[in-house]
Design a protein around this motif. Sequence first.
Motif, PDB file in Angstrom:
ATOM      1  N   THR A  44      -9.687 -89.682  44.061  1.00 45.12           N
ATOM      2  CA  THR A  44      -9.967 -88.386  44.089  1.00 45.12           C
ATOM      3  C   THR A  44      -9.300 -87.755  42.828  1.00 45.12           C
ATOM      4  O   THR A  44      -9.877 -86.810  41.941  1.00 45.12           O
ATOM      5  CB  THR A  44      -9.658 -87.670  45.082  1.00 45.12           C
ATOM      6  N   GLN A  47     -10.165 -88.788  39.504  1.00 41.74           N
ATOM      7  CA  GLN A  47     -11.842 -88.269  39.173  1.00 41.74           C
ATOM      8  C   GLN A  47     -11.634 -86.812  38.985  1.00 41.74           C
ATOM      9  O   GLN A  47     -12.134 -86.518  38.137  1.00 41.74           O
ATOM     10  CB  GLN A  47     -12.558 -88.402  40.644  1.00 41.74           C
ATOM     11  N   ASN A  48     -10.918 -86.054  39.592  1.00 40.51           N
ATOM     12  CA  ASN A  48     -10.733 -84.431  39.354  1.00 40.51           C
ATOM     13  C   ASN A  48     -10.042 -84.314  37.903  1.00 40.51           C
ATOM     14  O   ASN A  48     -10.664 -83.574  37.116  1.00 40.51           O
ATOM     15  CB  ASN A  48     -10.145 -83.771  40.566  1.00 40.51           C
ATOM     16  N   SER A  51     -12.601 -85.533  35.408  1.00 42.50           N
ATOM     17  CA  SER A  51     -13.711 -84.381  35.203  1.00 42.50           C
ATOM     18  C   SER A  51     -13.096 -83.155  34.437  1.00 42.50           C
ATOM     19  O   SER A  51     -13.872 -82.696  33.544  1.00 42.50           O
ATOM     20  CB  SER A  51     -14.178 -83.829  36.543  1.00 42.50           C
ATOM     21  N   GLY A  52     -11.908 -82.788  34.695  1.00 39.00           N
ATOM     22  CA  GLY A  52     -11.406 -81.567  34.056  1.00 39.00           C
ATOM     23  C   GLY A  52     -11.088 -81.832  32.539  1.00 39.00           C
ATOM     24  O   GLY A  52     -11.441 -81.015  31.663  1.00 39.00           O
ATOM     25  N   SER A  54     -12.812 -83.902  30.790  1.00 40.35           N
ATOM     26  CA  SER A  54     -14.253 -83.912  30.419  1.00 40.35           C
ATOM     27  C   SER A  54     -14.900 -82.561  30.024  1.00 40.35           C
ATOM     28  O   SER A  54     -15.102 -82.328  29.002  1.00 40.35           O
ATOM     29  CB  SER A  54     -15.131 -84.947  31.235  1.00 40.35           C
ATOM     30  N   LEU A  55     -14.611 -81.671  30.958  1.00 44.34           N
ATOM     31  CA  LEU A  55     -15.108 -80.311  30.653  1.00 44.34           C
ATOM     32  C   LEU A  55     -14.396 -79.852  29.629  1.00 44.34           C
ATOM     33  O   LEU A  55     -14.918 -79.106  28.938  1.00 44.34           O
ATOM     34  CB  LEU A  55     -15.243 -79.526  32.003  1.00 44.34           C
ATOM     35  N   ASN A 184     -14.519 -96.531  44.291  1.00 45.08           N
ATOM     36  CA  ASN A 184     -14.945 -95.109  44.463  1.00 45.08           C
ATOM     37  C   ASN A 184     -14.881 -94.302  42.814  1.00 45.08           C
ATOM     38  O   ASN A 184     -15.221 -93.138  42.934  1.00 45.08           O
ATOM     39  CB  ASN A 184     -13.594 -94.471  45.123  1.00 45.08           C
ATOM     40  N   LEU A 185     -14.240 -94.956  42.056  1.00 44.59           N
ATOM     41  CA  LEU A 185     -14.024 -94.304  40.549  1.00 44.59           C
ATOM     42  C   LEU A 185     -14.655 -94.930  39.595  1.00 44.59           C
ATOM     43  O   LEU A 185     -14.602 -96.023  39.124  1.00 44.59           O
ATOM     44  CB  LEU A 185     -12.435 -94.703  40.290  1.00 44.59           C
ATOM     45  N   VAL A 186     -15.667 -94.331  39.112  1.00 48.98           N
ATOM     46  CA  VAL A 186     -16.540 -94.713  38.045  1.00 48.98           C
ATOM     47  C   VAL A 186     -16.511 -93.491  36.820  1.00 48.98           C
ATOM     48  O   VAL A 186     -16.622 -92.454  37.234  1.00 48.98           O
ATOM     49  CB  VAL A 186     -18.008 -94.804  38.233  1.00 48.98           C
ATOM     50  N   LYS A 302     -11.973 -77.401  37.492  1.00 46.21           N
ATOM     51  CA  LYS A 302     -12.689 -78.741  38.270  1.00 46.21           C
ATOM     52  C   LYS A 302     -11.604 -78.866  39.222  1.00 46.21           C
ATOM     53  O   LYS A 302     -12.171 -79.116  40.412  1.00 46.21           O
ATOM     54  CB  LYS A 302     -12.321 -79.969  37.260  1.00 46.21           C
ATOM     55  N   GLU A 305     -12.652 -76.260  42.016  1.00 48.14           N
ATOM     56  CA  GLU A 305     -13.987 -76.610  42.600  1.00 48.14           C
ATOM     57  C   GLU A 305     -13.920 -77.583  43.372  1.00 48.14           C
ATOM     58  O   GLU A 305     -14.810 -77.813  44.301  1.00 48.14           O
ATOM     59  CB  GLU A 305     -14.860 -77.062  41.123  1.00 48.14           C
ATOM     60  N   ALA A 306     -12.877 -78.415  43.198  1.00 49.68           N
ATOM     61  CA  ALA A 306     -12.585 -79.758  44.347  1.00 49.68           C
ATOM     62  C   ALA A 306     -12.128 -78.868  45.699  1.00 49.68           C
ATOM     63  O   ALA A 306     -12.467 -79.501  46.710  1.00 49.68           O
ATOM     64  CB  ALA A 306     -11.710 -80.702  43.813  1.00 49.68           C
ATOM     65  N   PHE A 308     -12.388 -75.630  46.642  1.00 48.27           N
ATOM     66  CA  PHE A 308     -13.501 -74.601  46.959  1.00 48.27           C
ATOM     67  C   PHE A 308     -14.894 -74.867  46.553  1.00 48.27           C
ATOM     68  O   PHE A 308     -15.072 -76.044  45.757  1.00 48.27           O
ATOM     69  CB  PHE A 308     -12.928 -73.149  46.139  1.00 48.27           C
TER      70      PHE A 308
ATOM     71  N   GLN B 228     -19.882 -83.117  37.907  1.00 44.03           N
ATOM     72  CA  GLN B 228     -18.897 -84.079  38.277  1.00 44.03           C
ATOM     73  C   GLN B 228     -18.462 -84.112  39.528  1.00 44.03           C
ATOM     74  O   GLN B 228     -18.411 -84.758  40.208  1.00 44.03           O
ATOM     75  CB  GLN B 228     -17.813 -83.858  37.013  1.00 44.03           C
ATOM     76  N   THR B 229     -17.633 -82.800  39.833  1.00 46.54           N
ATOM     77  CA  THR B 229     -16.815 -82.615  40.876  1.00 46.54           C
ATOM     78  C   THR B 229     -17.729 -82.873  42.167  1.00 46.54           C
ATOM     79  O   THR B 229     -17.417 -83.539  43.183  1.00 46.54           O
ATOM     80  CB  THR B 229     -16.231 -81.418  40.944  1.00 46.54           C
TER      81      THR B 229
END
Lengths: 342, 424
Positions: A44, A47-48, A51-52, A54-55, A184-186, A302, A305-306, A308, B228-229
């Motif tokens: 998790t 991943q977060n 994502s962070g 990446s954004l 779980n992680l791609v 990110k 967002e995870a 909330f 993504q999230t």
Amino acid sequence: MELLLKINEIKSGKWTGPKWLWPVIMAGAVLFFTVRVATDSSGTYVQNLFSGISLGSILILVSLGLAIVYGLAGIINMAHGEFLMIGAYTTYSVQVFFTNVLHVQSSNWFFITALPVSFIVAGLAGLLLERLIIRHLYAKPLESLLATWGVSLILIQTARSLFGDLTAVKLPEMLAGGWKINENLVLPYNRLFIIALTIVVLVALYRTLTATRLGMQIRAVTQNRSMSACLGINTKRIDAMTFFIGSGLAGLAGCAMTLIGNVVPDMGQTYIVDAFLTVVIGGVGKLLGTITAGLGIGIFSKVLEAFFEAVYGKVLILLLIMLFMQFKPRGIFPDKGRTAAD
Amino acid sequence: MYKKIISVARLAILLLGSSTMLFTACNSGASKTGDAANDSTAANTVKIGVLHSLSGTMAISEVSLKDAVQMAVDEINAAGGVLGKKIEPVIVDPASDWDLFAEKSKELLTDKKVAAVFGCWTSVSRKSVLPVFEENNGLLFSPVQYEGEESSKNVVYSGATPNQQLIPAADYLMSAEGGGYKRFYLLGTDYVFPRTANKILKAYLLSKGIPKENIIEEYTPFHHQDYQTIVSKIKKFAVGGKACVLSTINGDSNIPFYKEFANQGLTAATCPIMAFSVAEDELRAMDTEFLVGHLAAWNYYQSVDVPENKKFVADFKAFCEKKNLPGGAKRVTDDPICWAYTDVYLWAKAAEKAKSFDVDKVRAALHGLTFDSPAGAVKMDDKVNHLAKPVLIGEIKPDGQFSVIWKSQGLIDPQPFFTLNAKN
């Protein structure tokens, strides 16, 4: 009451906290994340974090051009998002050209070609804008703001009339799917590609600014325009070149954006607010500031967002930014010394 | 200098915030031509209003509805008109601006004195014109599915009510035929339709014995691009098996969502997405490879296999080509287009039956009316201004069309105020 006084003190810059405060906070955050990532079996946090980043890389890519133009000329280019849109539509046009005229089946080649083409096309559009409009409005921030905003409206409607509302760019085959680390992680290839592209662009831009004659001149004009002019630098040419590079970077970002989002006439509007926030937080015209701010906003968004919902995540990040601007109105890396005086 | 830049930067952000609004406002007032009330011929024509956004954010969807209304009008006029009068459409552009919707509808009703108005897509636009229609006793035909909780005598709702779209979709997913799904991720854009739709869906799923922890509800802002999230949350949710997504995501957020969904390794086989706001017209030029196999629930698809529909689809393509509309013969039909077209016929039939264009008489005549629409035979309800119609579940194909994989038994009666106990 005492608290209010203290806050006022912090705001007025009299009290900046002990010197070790910021490094300790930073180190704490890094440690926290390392521990969470190391003990993270479900993927998790990785991943977060991914994502962070990446954004963040997207924000950096979109904001870089804006930061340079803004830093050099003090021009707030409201049409920056539309250069992004021009880049995306250039990519679309290259795709159409490859499939309909050259009959190339593989979707890899068009994208590789589209990267430099979108840079050049958007750059030339920026050059044209500078020549026709902005040139006459330097040192008039308000007028240039309104003028570029008008240009952005015209560009959006032009794109709508030319291409219609519905266009799609195909994802290149080589960037479909993702790097499967575990169940779980791609990590999607398109996002890895954008991160890599951002790094390449950053390195290239840094080299240009520090190791070339043009870069030196750009930095000189950014620091002190009239002094540079006195020393024989053709500031008008530098302005034009900067605009070319800045708009070109937006075009490149637009080309990259086709990998994850839509190609629509008002796509620039979706990114421009975040880009402005990134530039303002980073400090005007600061490359390092833009990088830090982009990554910071990306990761914070990110992570929030995870925990909330996306809506509240956005609200929270804006609140944090407002709070931050109260305490550091000149961004993370403000100018120091004599250059900060004016 | 520095302070000036900062203050300008603040202004810039402020300006950007309001730019969408201003942008749509800039586009308004563009389409006032062509209706310079020709009073000499008024005796031979009857005016209707067309109230769809032709510019701004909603134009992408609503322009097609205006085309469908125009086509129905042309057909009826070619067949002799209504009560011996030719229909004269008065087309206005409310430019995706809710306030302008109210202004334009007032202009249509009081100034142009139209017999009926065909228009509105979003619920917020319909709610903003509602007082105008009630005050002036007008008649509005609204062709798009909506969240229910509203039933005015001045509005004919030909789009689906919740029990004609949401509930059958949930039932299908829970059935053995649909895959027997037991865990639901309700994902939507943050506005009235998804919020109400998810409230209804949640209550219904709970009543069917789905435990609370197996239902997750989440919203994103308009134009959200970074999924993504959310996708990684869905992925974790899907690990438990028998999971699906019920999506009320709107407009341009769909592509980034489906793209991210596929790229993180989720497929329709492991976790299907049932969409309530994705139709053929939106898929027209999308890159559909990421959407293949996912589902949607509507009352009509272009692929519906009845003679009326084959003719309708061919006619619509020919109409778009003949009138030189963008897209031409490549245009497609979808659920809202079908109902926008049907609405004009319903009104014309009711007026013929009532032998009058008077709103009260037309409304009375509408109740119980039947019509062979492109979606098959439909029937107006006896009490409320809603249609009884079939419900279809479709699967997205690579060409952006749907193959119908499930069809309701007969017509589903409308139920504007959804209650759990009522029988379908």
